[in-house]
Design a protein around this motif. Sequence first.
Motif: not given
Length: 241
Positions: A98-106, A115-116
């Motif tokens: 599973l991945v949190q698709h709205d985590m975006d620190v690109s 997730i940082p």
Amino acid sequence: MNYPLTGIIVAMQEELEVILQSLDKEKTVDRAGMQFHVGHYAGRPVVAVICGIGKVNAALCTQIMISEFKTEQIINLGVAGGLGADIKPGDIVISDSLVQHDMDVSVFDLPKGQIPRLDVFDFKADPKMLQAAISASEQITEHNHFVGRIVTGDQFVASPEGAKALHEDFNALACEMEGASIAHVCHVNHIPFVCIRSISDNANSGAHMDFAQFTPIAVANASVLLQNMIPLCDATPPAHA
Ligand code: ADE
């Protein structure tokens, strides 16, 4: 035999109702506005709860399950939007990751979803619980089941472009709004976890209408699977044993 205490987390009332029909309930405990139903299901000790919609609700609920109720393994059950052409309403998707698709620190060169400062990119399902879910779903012939990645975010995905992007960017089979958040809390607490989602829509422009039509069928499918699965989880030892 000493059975592990299993936490069952669902997001919606419809999903809990079918579980309560087969739950031999001992008590209900209120915490943080949520009702934790303690009892036996298929002869095994369980705590079942509606966490509400979204990642914060799901994380809060999961930590209470673990810290206060001392659940030794957690199953997240519910509905999801199917991603990709093969997956149809009524099918079951079992998470191996599973991945949190709205985590975006690109902007800091991290891949989307990372997730940082966390030690993993994705949250893996517990291998024994995953196998139990697969074996349980193989006992049901009325629908297809798939094993793969489920992605989670605080949005109901309802566009072909959005669904395509999640499928391609994350190689995901289903999208929903709680699973990876529950998996995250289980990961940091070393609690075995699996997520089982029954497909209610294809996350496209008709998703909200399909969701209304197929959710009752999807909920019923997931509950049959749970009945079959719970006894197969007996062999999963508590993570802290
Ligand atoms: N749960 C069920 N269908 C969904 C969708 N299309 N997006 C997010 N969560 C869902």
